[in-house]
Design an enzyme around this catalytic site. Structure first.
Site, PDB file in Angstrom:
ATOM      1  N   HIS A  72       0.925  -1.329   0.015  1.00 25.65           N
ATOM      2  CA  HIS A  72       0.056  -0.226   0.078  1.00 25.65           C
ATOM      3  C   HIS A  72       0.834   1.251  -0.056  1.00 25.65           C
ATOM      4  CE1 HIS A  72      -3.986  -1.738   1.446  1.00 25.65           C
ATOM      5  NE2 HIS A  72      -3.425  -2.580   0.736  1.00 25.65           N
ATOM      6  N   TYR A 201      -9.675   5.828   6.129  1.00 21.84           N
ATOM      7  CA  TYR A 201     -10.194   5.969   7.520  1.00 21.84           C
ATOM      8  C   TYR A 201     -11.393   6.955   7.473  1.00 21.84           C
ATOM      9  CZ  TYR A 201      -5.800   3.617   9.131  1.00 21.84           C
ATOM     10  OH  TYR A 201      -5.194   2.562   9.461  1.00 21.84           O
ATOM     11  N   PRO A 293      -6.910   0.582  17.751  1.00 22.07           N
ATOM     12  CA  PRO A 293      -6.500   0.333  16.385  1.00 22.07           C
ATOM     13  C   PRO A 293      -6.208   1.133  15.356  1.00 22.07           C
ATOM     14  CG  PRO A 293      -8.584  -0.595  16.879  1.00 22.07           C
ATOM     15  CD  PRO A 293      -8.165  -0.012  18.180  1.00 22.07           C
ATOM     16  N   LYS A 297      -0.969   0.206  14.910  1.00 26.80           N
ATOM     17  CA  LYS A 297       0.302   0.263  15.651  1.00 26.80           C
ATOM     18  C   LYS A 297       0.444  -0.958  16.442  1.00 26.80           C
ATOM     19  CE  LYS A 297       2.215   3.719  13.458  1.00 26.80           C
ATOM     20  NZ  LYS A 297       2.743   3.146  12.092  1.00 26.80           N
ATOM     21  N   TYR A 393       2.670   6.858  10.070  1.00 28.16           N
ATOM     22  CA  TYR A 393       2.039   5.786   9.625  1.00 28.16           C
ATOM     23  C   TYR A 393       2.980   4.510   8.962  1.00 28.16           C
ATOM     24  CZ  TYR A 393      -1.997   3.202   7.571  1.00 28.16           C
ATOM     25  OH  TYR A 393      -2.858   2.288   7.552  1.00 28.16           O
TER      26      TYR A 393
END
Ligand code: APR
Ligand code: PHB
Length: 403
Positions: A72, A201, A293, A297, A393
């Site tokens: 990704h 998200y 979540p 991580k 991230y």
């Protein structure tokens, strides 16, 4: 029985550590309370930072991950109708994350351990740790009614949040930091193509939602729900309807529904135990810390603990330098706190807080919500803001040991 490193817990942390140590010729035995099938039955997030993937490669267990994992290069942060693409690869100068389920990683590690004929005691009950603050610690346990004693040099407590390792550190020597969030995540796994190629998200006035996946034909979705909800309250149809309302329009249009294969509600918690070591006992992964979540991580912080302990054990056994052992907790905690802060921040920014609780008790709910909405538009509205998100991230670099 005798080994160099006793590993308590055969989840991803214990298995990865065991594999790495074995590569260096450091003997280890895993004591796992449950059966292997049970361990593989736990469904969890599957976004791997580059550091994690590299560690799995170093352990020599990356073949399937590299073949089947989906790279990704970014993800979407959405707010009602608006969506911002965080181009992680470009913003970080080339870093990406790998989407590969935790169950798959665990299965690969178990298989490699079996193939190398490394010792694991499954269904090891009543594990107790002894003399961890001396030079000859040990663990006792029972299996099939027999009692065993495992003598060792060091103990890696990889036994998750409810394990025995953390409580072995005397209460007066440890500080536990905890925050429980006023909502949970209802997750659904389904044999349907994901609504988007990359993760989304999504924050909406109805609450948070996440689009994730396990493969091109298997989706994983979550929605924020009140802690008072039960899984039985949510039919598949009700879940799909609510998810669709919380996604940005394009993803909502692309949503393919189908029967759920798995459906569960998980609470959200931030937790850190300090210090992460006591004598010759080291806490690793969920045994020492939990993150909500949002940001994926959990597994990645476990991996950085493993990396640090692996470097320490290698120096101890290869260079005969045991003085580096005392570095473990400080190095691990620096990265843990960063991951905790990022997960807490993402959670606050992306969820709807309408219970009386906010992260800052002096702020009213409305003020808190306005701050978080402003935070989201500020960070997604500038290149430097997006860079800050992207960099965390993909995960901060692992810290080296001091000479
Ligand atoms: N004795 C032996 N084994 C135990 C004991 C005990 N008293 N208590 C727990 N265990 C085992 C559990 O059965 C489990 O298999 O320890 C293992 C811990 O595994 P996880 O809970 O998966 O924790 P960890 O290996 O640290 O994995 C990292 O980070 O956020 C998460 O989703 C992520 O689960 C992942 C975790
Ligand atoms: C998941 O795929 O289960 C997942 C992905 C990203 C997250 C959390 C969970 O932040």
């Amino acid at each position: 029985m005798k080994t160099q490193v006793a590993i308590i817990g055969g989840g991803p942390s214990g298995l990865l550590l065991g594999q790495l140590l074995s590569k260096q010729g450091i003997s280890n035995i895993i004591l796992e309370r449950m059966t292997g099938e049970y361990v593989l039955g736990r469904i969890r997030a599957g976004i791997l930072e580059q550091g994690f993937a590299d560690l799995v490669r170093e352990a020599g267990v990356s073949e399937r991950m590299d073949a089947e994992g989906i790279v990704h290069e970014g993800f979407e942060l959405a707010f009602n109708e608006q969506s911002t693409y965080i181009d992680v690869k470009n913003l970080t100068g080339g870093d990406t994350v790998l989407c590969y389920g935790q169950v798959e990683i665990t299965a690969d590690l178990m298989e490699a351990r079996d193939a190398a004929e490394l010792e694991t005691y499954y269904e090891a009950k009543d594990v107790e740790l002894h003399d961890v603050n001396t030079e000859s610690p040990s663990a006792t346990f029972t299996q099939n009614g027999e009692t065993y004693r495992l003598e060792c040099d060091y103990i890696a407590g990889c036994d998750g949040f409810h394990g025995v390792s953390r409580p072995t550190i005397p209460a007066e020597l440890r500080t536990e930091h905890e925050k429980v969030y006023p909502f949970g995540w209802l997750g659904v796994l389904s044999e349907t193509p994901p609504a988007s190629k990359e993760l989304i998200y999504s924050k909406s006035d109805r609450g948070f939602a996440l689009v994730s996946m396990r493969s091109e034909t298997r989706s994983r979705y979550y929605i924020q729900v009140p802690l008072t909800d039960n899984v039985e309250d949510w039919s598949d149809d009700a879940f799909w309807d609510e998810l669709r309302k919380r996604l940005p329009p394009k993803a909502a249009d692309n949503l393919v529904t189908g029967p759920s294969i798995e459906k569960s509600i998980a609470p959200l918690r931030s937790f850190v135990c300090e210090p992460m070591q006591y004598g010759r006992l080291f806490l690793v992964g969920d045994a020492a810390h939990i993150v909500p979540p949002t940001g994926a991580k959990g597994l990645n912080l476990a991996a950085s603990d493993v990396a640090t302990l692996y470097k320490i054990m290698t120096r101890v056994y290869k260079e005969g330098d045991a003085s580096c052992v005392s570095q473990y907790s400080d190095i691990a905690l620096r990265r843990v706190w960063n991951g905790e802060r990022f997960s807490w921040w993402m959670t606050n920014m992306m969820h709807k807080f309408d219970a009386s609780e906010t992260s800052d008790s002096e702020l009213g709910n409305v003020t808190f919500s306005r701050f978080m909405a402003s935070e989201l538009s500020y960070y997604t509205g500038s290149e430097s803001g997006k860079k800050v998100i992207a960099e965390q991230y993909v995960g901060l670099p692992y810290e080296d040991l001091k000479p």
